[in-house]
Structures are given as structure tokens and as C-alpha cells.
Write a protein that holds these residues in place. Structure first.
Motif, PDB file in Angstrom:
ATOM      1  N   THR A   1       0.836  -1.216   0.000  1.00 32.17           N
ATOM      2  CA  THR A   1       0.000   0.000   0.000  1.00 32.17           C
ATOM      3  C   THR A   1       0.867   1.261   0.000  1.00 32.17           C
ATOM      4  O   THR A   1       0.429   2.308  -0.475  1.00 32.17           O
ATOM      5  CB  THR A   1      -0.943   0.011   1.213  1.00 32.17           C
ATOM      6  OG1 THR A   1      -0.155  -0.150   2.391  1.00 32.17           O
ATOM      7  CG2 THR A   1      -1.963  -1.097   1.141  1.00 32.17           C
TER       8      THR A   1
ATOM      9  N   VAL B   1     -13.598  10.977   2.227  1.00 34.65           N
ATOM     10  CA  VAL B   1     -13.298   9.554   2.006  1.00 34.65           C
ATOM     11  C   VAL B   1     -11.806   9.383   1.714  1.00 34.65           C
ATOM     12  O   VAL B   1     -11.141   8.510   2.280  1.00 34.65           O
ATOM     13  CB  VAL B   1     -14.151   8.990   0.842  1.00 34.65           C
ATOM     14  CG1 VAL B   1     -13.703   7.586   0.478  1.00 34.65           C
ATOM     15  CG2 VAL B   1     -15.625   8.968   1.223  1.00 34.65           C
TER      16      VAL B   1
ATOM     17  N   GLY C   1      -9.348   9.294   4.468  1.00 40.70           N
ATOM     18  CA  GLY C   1      -9.264   8.004   5.157  1.00 40.70           C
ATOM     19  C   GLY C   1      -8.375   7.006   4.443  1.00 40.70           C
ATOM     20  O   GLY C   1      -7.974   5.999   5.013  1.00 40.70           O
TER      21      GLY C   1
ATOM     22  N   MET D   1      -8.453   1.467   6.361  1.00 41.96           N
ATOM     23  CA  MET D   1      -9.770   0.953   6.743  1.00 41.96           C
ATOM     24  C   MET D   1     -10.761   2.093   6.999  1.00 41.96           C
ATOM     25  O   MET D   1     -11.937   1.984   6.683  1.00 41.96           O
ATOM     26  CB  MET D   1      -9.613   0.054   7.982  1.00 41.96           C
ATOM     27  CG  MET D   1     -10.871  -0.661   8.409  1.00 41.96           C
ATOM     28  SD  MET D   1     -11.678  -1.623   7.107  1.00 41.96           S
ATOM     29  CE  MET D   1     -10.752  -3.125   7.119  1.00 41.96           C
ATOM     30  N   LYS D   2     -10.219   3.211   7.545  1.00 42.76           N
ATOM     31  CA  LYS D   2     -11.087   4.355   7.840  1.00 42.76           C
ATOM     32  C   LYS D   2     -11.756   4.856   6.548  1.00 42.76           C
ATOM     33  O   LYS D   2     -12.952   5.140   6.529  1.00 42.76           O
ATOM     34  CB  LYS D   2     -10.240   5.468   8.468  1.00 42.76           C
ATOM     35  CG  LYS D   2     -11.018   6.357   9.420  1.00 42.76           C
ATOM     36  CD  LYS D   2     -10.095   7.126  10.329  1.00 42.76           C
ATOM     37  CE  LYS D   2      -9.476   8.312   9.610  1.00 42.76           C
ATOM     38  NZ  LYS D   2      -8.557   9.095  10.428  1.00 42.76           N
ATOM     39  N   GLY D   3     -10.958   4.944   5.492  1.00 42.74           N
ATOM     40  CA  GLY D   3     -11.485   5.405   4.208  1.00 42.74           C
ATOM     41  C   GLY D   3     -12.539   4.461   3.667  1.00 42.74           C
ATOM     42  O   GLY D   3     -13.566   4.889   3.133  1.00 42.74           O
ATOM     43  N   LEU D   4     -12.279   3.161   3.818  1.00 38.46           N
ATOM     44  CA  LEU D   4     -13.231   2.164   3.306  1.00 38.46           C
ATOM     45  C   LEU D   4     -14.544   2.228   4.082  1.00 38.46           C
ATOM     46  O   LEU D   4     -15.629   2.171   3.489  1.00 38.46           O
ATOM     47  CB  LEU D   4     -12.623   0.765   3.416  1.00 38.46           C
ATOM     48  CG  LEU D   4     -11.506   0.443   2.427  1.00 38.46           C
ATOM     49  CD1 LEU D   4     -10.784  -0.830   2.823  1.00 38.46           C
ATOM     50  CD2 LEU D   4     -12.053   0.318   1.015  1.00 38.46           C
TER      51      LEU D   4
ATOM     52  N   ARG E   1     -15.705   4.800   5.709  1.00 42.66           N
ATOM     53  CA  ARG E   1     -16.374   6.057   5.363  1.00 42.66           C
ATOM     54  C   ARG E   1     -17.043   5.939   3.986  1.00 42.66           C
ATOM     55  O   ARG E   1     -18.149   6.404   3.783  1.00 42.66           O
ATOM     56  CB  ARG E   1     -15.334   7.171   5.356  1.00 42.66           C
ATOM     57  CG  ARG E   1     -15.894   8.498   5.811  1.00 42.66           C
ATOM     58  CD  ARG E   1     -14.806   9.513   5.949  1.00 42.66           C
ATOM     59  NE  ARG E   1     -14.183   9.502   7.251  1.00 42.66           N
ATOM     60  CZ  ARG E   1     -13.055  10.155   7.538  1.00 42.66           C
ATOM     61  NH1 ARG E   1     -12.427  10.840   6.616  1.00 42.66           N
ATOM     62  NH2 ARG E   1     -12.561  10.132   8.752  1.00 42.66           N
ATOM     63  N   ASN E   2     -16.340   5.302   3.080  1.00 47.66           N
ATOM     64  CA  ASN E   2     -16.881   5.061   1.742  1.00 47.66           C
ATOM     65  C   ASN E   2     -18.180   4.258   1.826  1.00 47.66           C
ATOM     66  O   ASN E   2     -19.192   4.605   1.211  1.00 47.66           O
ATOM     67  CB  ASN E   2     -15.818   4.319   0.917  1.00 47.66           C
ATOM     68  CG  ASN E   2     -16.379   3.596  -0.278  1.00 47.66           C
ATOM     69  OD1 ASN E   2     -17.003   4.200  -1.136  1.00 47.66           O
ATOM     70  ND2 ASN E   2     -16.180   2.291  -0.326  1.00 47.66           N
TER      71      ASN E   2
ATOM     72  N   LEU F   1      -6.100   2.398  -4.784  1.00 43.03           N
ATOM     73  CA  LEU F   1      -5.880   3.167  -3.556  1.00 43.03           C
ATOM     74  C   LEU F   1      -4.994   2.352  -2.603  1.00 43.03           C
ATOM     75  O   LEU F   1      -4.889   1.125  -2.755  1.00 43.03           O
ATOM     76  CB  LEU F   1      -7.232   3.467  -2.886  1.00 43.03           C
ATOM     77  CG  LEU F   1      -8.195   4.329  -3.693  1.00 43.03           C
ATOM     78  CD1 LEU F   1      -9.566   4.367  -3.031  1.00 43.03           C
ATOM     79  CD2 LEU F   1      -7.665   5.747  -3.842  1.00 43.03           C
ATOM     80  N   PRO F   2      -4.402   3.023  -1.614  1.00 44.74           N
ATOM     81  CA  PRO F   2      -3.518   2.262  -0.711  1.00 44.74           C
ATOM     82  C   PRO F   2      -4.277   1.395   0.296  1.00 44.74           C
ATOM     83  O   PRO F   2      -4.252   1.641   1.498  1.00 44.74           O
ATOM     84  CB  PRO F   2      -2.703   3.365  -0.013  1.00 44.74           C
ATOM     85  CG  PRO F   2      -3.467   4.605  -0.182  1.00 44.74           C
ATOM     86  CD  PRO F   2      -4.345   4.460  -1.371  1.00 44.74           C
ATOM     87  N   VAL F   3      -4.992   0.431  -0.207  1.00 43.33           N
ATOM     88  CA  VAL F   3      -5.684  -0.552   0.637  1.00 43.33           C
ATOM     89  C   VAL F   3      -5.497  -1.942   0.025  1.00 43.33           C
ATOM     90  O   VAL F   3      -5.320  -2.068  -1.181  1.00 43.33           O
ATOM     91  CB  VAL F   3      -7.211  -0.290   0.748  1.00 43.33           C
ATOM     92  CG1 VAL F   3      -7.507   0.879   1.633  1.00 43.33           C
ATOM     93  CG2 VAL F   3      -7.859  -0.117  -0.616  1.00 43.33           C
TER      94      VAL F   3
END
Lengths: 288, 214
Positions: free
Chosen positions: A74, A101, A104, B1-4, B6-7, B73-75
Motif C-alpha cells: 500500500t 473519504v 481516510g 480501513m477508515k477510508g473504506l 467512510r466510503n 488506492l492504498p488498501v
């Protein structure tokens, strides 16, 4: 010269569609823009899919920042900004929500920079993305791709569907981006005029195979097209030409060194060649 | 994980708001009338409905390029799947909260609508279990079978979840004598089986999603 992106012999076959990406190799140095040119269906998006791991390659290696990127890497994806053609984001979001978003996802997400881009591109932050015009959605995608301070931008047909004024604005943004010497852009497009303006290198792909990678300076200053009559064409040395295309009253011949060709074949007209014409000669013509 | 997360939240919220409005109106009606079938209906709809909105988000992401974009994305892919499973659980809790408030109020005003108090437990267990089975069936099927068939897959998932729960209850009723113990055992069996299915479904979905190309 160090490369930010390097592809070695990348292949991928889709048995259902009978399409094969065939041993694609090219590299993108730091601080450069590489234009990836080919007709629709040539394999540009598949190649980008292999680079970004959205598609699993059958063989070959793709190195980003000197390393093969796995799903777990990542930290590498933190340094890449991506723009796809069309709707990149859910339409029911607003640009403001998109920013929340993205915060995050990216450790380096810069909300202030994102808002600056929104202002610069005249994008209303509270309006739903589905109410944006196509040009606005592309600008938003470019703003999002730039707002986490990436080092590498990968743009898949990001300027197609934009009017010439908008395209010009975007190209200026890209040129600004590569002012930093560790920044690079891979831009795939079939709008060759855009690439003529910004690219340092051009890679041609046709039918899943790489035809050639050349520097734009080489293309502008050295590559040329000879307008030959049948008899003149027959007198040409095959090793001097790259490709040729028979037309109604003449044969156009693509040569890697126009000055040398003019010296050698004095009675033949030698013209400068555009990317469009090179693409046509390579795709529709015959390889020498 | 926060972004996911929130998404997923933004994706689910707009549908969930509409559903919450419906649940409030239905809840007022449920509290106003004395009806066992209305209570059962409310619990089942509430337990499943919110999570269904969450499931639909996964499907909607592929109507734009967002589903593909997320992979850049960085996930990790496993985190994308994990966030979807978590999102379902979060909306299950929201649904359970609505259901709990409605059943609680109804009980407060009219008393227990069932012959045995403990039957409420089975009803809740049934709702939660159907929800978990639905997710456990939907996600691997969705990624294996193709995002464009999302609607068909969530319908199949609901029907299968109902079928599995019905089978478990039927088997237990055949094997055990009627009574409080059977009711409690049945409720526990529903929850345990559905949680196990949900737990198994996650690595299976990750395995499928890791091989998907976009």
C-alpha cells in the motif's frame, strides 16, 4: 537514468476475447511524461491494468519505484495518482464527501490543496458529482489524483471527451506536476495532439504488441515521411524505412532519420511527420 | 480501513435514510396496534432491510469505475472485503436497535405479544441469523458471479438465508421436545450457525476477490 516505472516482457491473454498483450516492455524515467499511444482496443488499458494490479499479468515484470508491487504494498500505491476515463467516483457523493473519504485512504491527503484545485477548476464542492458535466468529472478526478502528493500519475484516456480548452488546461496542470524532478506521468491517449504538447517519450502499441518507444525530440527532429512514387519506392533500401502505406497516387514511407533520407534520396519529397500520421502508418501501413 | 468504512457509510447512508423513515412510520403503526404478525414482520424487515442497503452499495460501486478505482488506492483487497462485512454488521446493529425500540415500546404499552416471553428471543435470533446468512451467501457469489448480476444475487441470498433458517428450525423441532429449552437452543443454534457461515464466507470472498480482474 533511473526509472519510476519499468515493464519487462509483460504478457496477458484473454482467452474469451482472443486478445493478447504480447511482451510489452518500456520504461518511464523520473521527471518525464510518457505518452502511451494506440487505437481503441490496442491494449493500453490492459497494460495499465497490469501496472496497477487490477489485472493479473500472465508473465513479465512490472517495477514501480524499483519494486514489483504486490497487493500488500500500500505504501507504493500512496505514491500513485490514477485517473480513469469516465466516472471515477460514485455519483451521489459531493466533492466535499470525496475529500473526506480520500482522507481516510491517503496518509498525505491534502484537503487544502484539493480545495485549491476545486476552486481553480471551478468545481462546486457541495454539488453531487452526478450533476457535474463530463469535463467537470474528469477535472475532479485529476484534482483527486493530485491531492495526495503522488510521484507518479497514471492517466488512462483522462483527456478524451474534453473540449480543446479544457484539455489544454489539464495539460498545463500535468506540465506543472512534472516540474518536480521526481515526478512522472504515464498518459494513455488516442488524442495524439495532446501527447505532442506534453510527452517526452511516446510508446506506440498496436493489437497488443509494442511497436516502438521513441523520444518526442527524436520524432520531431528526426522522424519524417517520404512521399514516394512507385518507382522511387522500389529504389528505396528497406533498412532505411520503418513502415510504408500505399495510397492512391503515392506511397508514404516512415523513416527514422529524415535528413539522412533527404541526403540519400534527393528526388523524394521528405515531410515532417505528426504523431497521428505515424500512428496511421504503423497501424494501417505495412512494416518494412 | 477508515477510508473504506467512510466510503461504505456514505454509500449506504442515502438508502438507509429512506429505509429509516419507512421503519419509523411502520414502527409507529406497530406500536399502535396489537398484532403478533406485525411484530414478526417488523423484526424481520428491520433486521434485514438496513443490511440490504449496505449490500447494495457493493453492487452500486461497479456501476461507475469506483469499484476498480478503489483497487488503485492504498488498501489491500482483503481490507475492501473486510470493510464490506463490517459494514453489514454495523447496519445489522442499526436494524436491531430499531427493532429493539419498537418491540420494547409495544411490550411496554400492550404487554408481550407472544405466548411465551422467550419467543421474542427466537424472533431476534431469526432476524440476525437471516441477516448474517444473507451476507455470507451474497458476497462470495457477487464476486464470483459478476457484479452486473448483483440484484439477482441478493435476491438469491435472501431466499437461501430464509431456507437455511427454516431448515434449522424444522430439524430442531423434529429432534427436540417443545419447551423453553428448545426455544433457547434453537435461538442459539441459529446465531451460531449464521456466525460460522459469516466467518467462513469472509476468507472465501477474499480468496475470490484476490483473483478478480477489473
Amino acid at each position: 537514468m533511473e526509472n519510476i516505472l519499468e515493464l519487462q516482457q509483460v504478457s496477458k491473454t484473454f482467452p474469451k476475447s482472443n486478445f493478447t498483450l504480447n511482451n510489452i516492455s518500456f520504461s518511464l524515467p523520473y521527471g518525464a511524461i510518457l505518452g502511451f499511444v494506440g487505437e481503441n482496443g490496442a491494449g493500453k488499458t490492459t497494460t495499465i491494468g497490469c501496472i496497477l494490479n487490477t489485472i493479473a499479468k500472465d508473465s513479465g515484470t512490472v517495477k514501480l519505484f524499483g519494486k514489483e508491487m504486490l497487493d500488500a504494498d500500500t505504501d507504493i500505491r500512496e505514491k500513485i495518482g490514477v485517473v480513469y476515463d469516465g466516472d471515477n467516483f460514485p455519483g451521489h457523493w459531493s466533492a466535499e464527501q470525496l475529500s473526506k473519504v480520500m482522507q481516510g485512504f491517503y496518509t498525505k491527503w491534502d484537503d487544502e490543496l484539493f480545495r485549491k484545485y476545486l476552486e481553480k477548476f471551478q468545481l462546486p464542492p457541495k454539488q453531487r458529482i452526478k450533476h457535474y458535466s463530463r469535463g467537470m468529472t474528469m477535472k475532479l478526478a485529476i484534482a483527486a489524483a493530485l491531492s495526495h502528493h503522488p510521484q507518479l500519475l497514471i492517466l488512462d484516456e483522462a483527456t478524451s471527451g474534453l473540449d480543446p480548452i479544457m484539455r489544454d488546461e489539464m495539460l498545463d496542470v500535468f506540465l506543472d506536476f512534472v516540474q518536480e524532478e521526481d515526478h512522472s506521468i504515464l498518459i494513455s491517449s488516442h488524442i495524439t495532439s495532446d501527447l505532442e504538447k506534453v510527452a517526452d517519450y511516446i510508446t506506440f502499441i498496436h493489437n497488443g504488441s509494442l511497436i516502438m518507444t521513441v523520444s518526442k525530440n527524436d520524432l520531431v527532429y528526426n522522424y519524417a515521411v517520404m512521399r514516394c512514387k512507385e518507382s522511387q519506392f522500389l529504389a528505396l533500401n528497406r533498412s532505411d524505412m520503418i513502415a510504408y502505406r500505399k495510397r492512391d497516387f503515392q506511397i508514404d514511407v516512415l523513416v527514422p532519420d529524415g535528413k539522412e533520407a533527404q541526403r540519400k534520396y534527393k528526388d523524394v519529397v521528405v515531410d515532417h511527420v505528426s504523431l497521428d500520421e505515424i500512428m496511421l502508418l504503423l497501424v494501417k501501413g505495412e512494416r518494412a | 480501513m477508515k477510508g473504506l468504512l467512510r466510503n461504505n457509510l456514505y454509500g449506504t447512508l442515502s438508502n438507509a435514510k429512506v429505509f429509516a423513515g419507512f421503519m419509523i412510520l411502520f414502527g409507529i403503526f406497530g406500536v399502535a396496534v396489537i398484532s403478533q404478525s406485525v411484530q414478526i414482520g417488523y423484526v424481520m424487515i428491520g433486521s434485514i432491510g438496513f443490511s440490504l442497503s449496505a449490500i447494495i452499495v457493493a453492487k452500486n460501486e461497479f456501476t461507475t469505475k469506483w469499484g476498480k478505482y478503489k483497487l488503485t488506492l492504498p488498501v489491500r483487497r482483503a481490507d475492501i472485503v473486510k470493510s464490506q462485512f463490517l459494514n453489514q454488521v454495523i447496519w445489522l446493529l442499526v436494524g436491531t436497535f430499531f427493532v429493539g425500540v419498537e418491540v420494547g415500546l409495544s411490550w411496554l404499552f400492550h404487554g408481550c405479544p407472544f405466548d411465551q416471553h422467550i419467543a421474542v428471543l427466537t424472533l431476534f435470533a431469526l432476524g440476525i441469523s437471516m441477516n448474517l446468512f444473507m451476507g455470507a451467501i451474497f458476497f462470495p457469489m457477487f464476486y464470483a458471479g459478476g457484479e452486473e448480476r448483483g440484484e439477482m444475487f441478493w435476491m438469491i441470498a435472501i431466499l437461501c438465508a430464509f431456507g437455511i433458517d427454516y431448515t434449522i428450525i424444522t430439524i430442531l423441532n423434529d429432534l427436540l421436545e417443545p419447551g423453553v429449552t428448545t426455544i433457547v437452543f434453537g435461538a442459539v443454534a441459529l446465531i451460531v450457525c449464521s456466525m460460522a457461515a459469516f466467518g467462513v464466507s469472509y476468507p472465501l470472498t477474499v480468496g475470490i476477490f484476490n483473483r478478480k480482474e477489473y
